[in-house]
Design a protein around this motif. Structure first.
Motif, PDB file in Angstrom:
ATOM      1  N   ALA A 127      48.559  38.293  48.824  1.00  0.00           N
ATOM      2  CA  ALA A 127      48.227  38.780  47.485  1.00  0.00           C
ATOM      3  C   ALA A 127      47.182  39.884  47.584  1.00  0.00           C
ATOM      4  N   PRO A 128      47.274  40.906  46.720  1.00  0.00           N
ATOM      5  CA  PRO A 128      46.292  41.991  46.777  1.00  0.00           C
ATOM      6  C   PRO A 128      44.885  41.551  46.399  1.00  0.00           C
ATOM      7  N   ALA A 129      44.750  40.578  45.478  1.00  0.00           N
ATOM      8  CA  ALA A 129      43.421  40.112  45.071  1.00  0.00           C
ATOM      9  C   ALA A 129      43.480  38.609  44.792  1.00  0.00           C
ATOM     10  N   THR A 130      42.529  37.871  45.410  1.00  0.00           N
ATOM     11  CA  THR A 130      42.473  36.427  45.187  1.00  0.00           C
ATOM     12  C   THR A 130      41.028  35.987  45.047  1.00  0.00           C
ATOM     13  N   ASP A 131      40.828  34.817  44.501  1.00  0.00           N
ATOM     14  CA  ASP A 131      39.500  34.224  44.402  1.00  0.00           C
ATOM     15  C   ASP A 131      39.676  32.717  44.449  1.00  0.00           C
ATOM     16  N   GLU A 132      39.173  32.071  45.493  1.00  0.00           N
ATOM     17  CA  GLU A 132      39.265  30.623  45.689  1.00  0.00           C
ATOM     18  C   GLU A 132      40.713  30.135  45.560  1.00  0.00           C
ATOM     19  N   ASN A 133      41.617  30.788  46.278  1.00  0.00           N
ATOM     20  CA  ASN A 133      43.043  30.460  46.313  1.00  0.00           C
ATOM     21  C   ASN A 133      43.754  30.619  44.968  1.00  0.00           C
ATOM     22  N   PHE A 134      43.235  31.446  44.088  1.00  0.00           N
ATOM     23  CA  PHE A 134      43.904  31.805  42.842  1.00  0.00           C
ATOM     24  C   PHE A 134      44.264  33.297  42.891  1.00  0.00           C
ATOM     25  N   PHE A 135      45.387  33.661  42.290  1.00  0.00           N
ATOM     26  CA  PHE A 135      45.762  35.060  42.197  1.00  0.00           C
ATOM     27  C   PHE A 135      44.905  35.735  41.131  1.00  0.00           C
ATOM     28  N   LEU A 136      44.421  36.918  41.422  1.00  0.00           N
ATOM     29  CA  LEU A 136      43.695  37.712  40.421  1.00  0.00           C
ATOM     30  C   LEU A 136      44.641  38.794  39.928  1.00  0.00           C
ATOM     31  N   VAL A 137      44.796  38.865  38.610  1.00  0.00           N
ATOM     32  CA  VAL A 137      45.705  39.840  38.011  1.00  0.00           C
ATOM     33  C   VAL A 137      44.937  40.651  36.961  1.00  0.00           C
ATOM     34  N   PRO A 138      45.426  41.851  36.676  1.00  0.00           N
ATOM     35  CA  PRO A 138      44.751  42.667  35.663  1.00  0.00           C
ATOM     36  C   PRO A 138      44.867  42.026  34.275  1.00  0.00           C
ATOM     37  N   LYS A 139      43.847  42.236  33.449  1.00  0.00           N
ATOM     38  CA  LYS A 139      43.859  41.719  32.090  1.00  0.00           C
ATOM     39  C   LYS A 139      44.912  42.485  31.294  1.00  0.00           C
ATOM     40  N   VAL A 140      45.757  41.776  30.553  1.00  0.00           N
ATOM     41  CA  VAL A 140      46.827  42.448  29.800  1.00  0.00           C
ATOM     42  C   VAL A 140      46.617  42.356  28.291  1.00  0.00           C
TER      43      VAL A 140
END
Length: 95
Positions: free
Chosen positions: A80-93
């Motif tokens: 994944a391009p961005a993660t935090d504590e094994n969660f995917f980080l996605v842009p705010k929509v």
């Protein structure tokens, strides 16, 4: 039981299949032949016959029913391009 042309067209419509009139007439004969064979199977006496899953008696392979976290969280987010504590980080929509 007998299948007529109207039934074949209705089933084709329900299945969302385009059927020409020639195909529907051919299918009418084929479906009646299949149903005739099934009706022959109904004549067989199967009282006292156990249902089978295989022709040879065997037990199904079963795994232990153990609850785990899977241990794959790191592998899942590895690319994944961005993660935090094994969660995917996605842009705010939503603004």
């Amino acid at each position: 039981m007998s299948v007529d042309l109207q039934t074949v067209k209705r089933v084709a419509h329900l299945a969302r299949i385009a059927v020409t009139n020639e195909d529907a007439e051919r299918m009418t004969g084929e479906l009646n032949a299949i149903l005739g064979f099934v009706e022959q199977l109904n004549e067989v006496d199967v009282t006292g016959v156990e249902p089978m899953t295989s022709v040879t008696p065997m037990e199904m392979k079963k795994r232990a029913d153990i609850v785990t976290d899977g241990g794959k969280a790191g592998d899942i987010v590895a690319n994944a391009p961005a993660t935090d504590e094994n969660f995917f980080l996605v842009p705010k929509v939503v603004e």
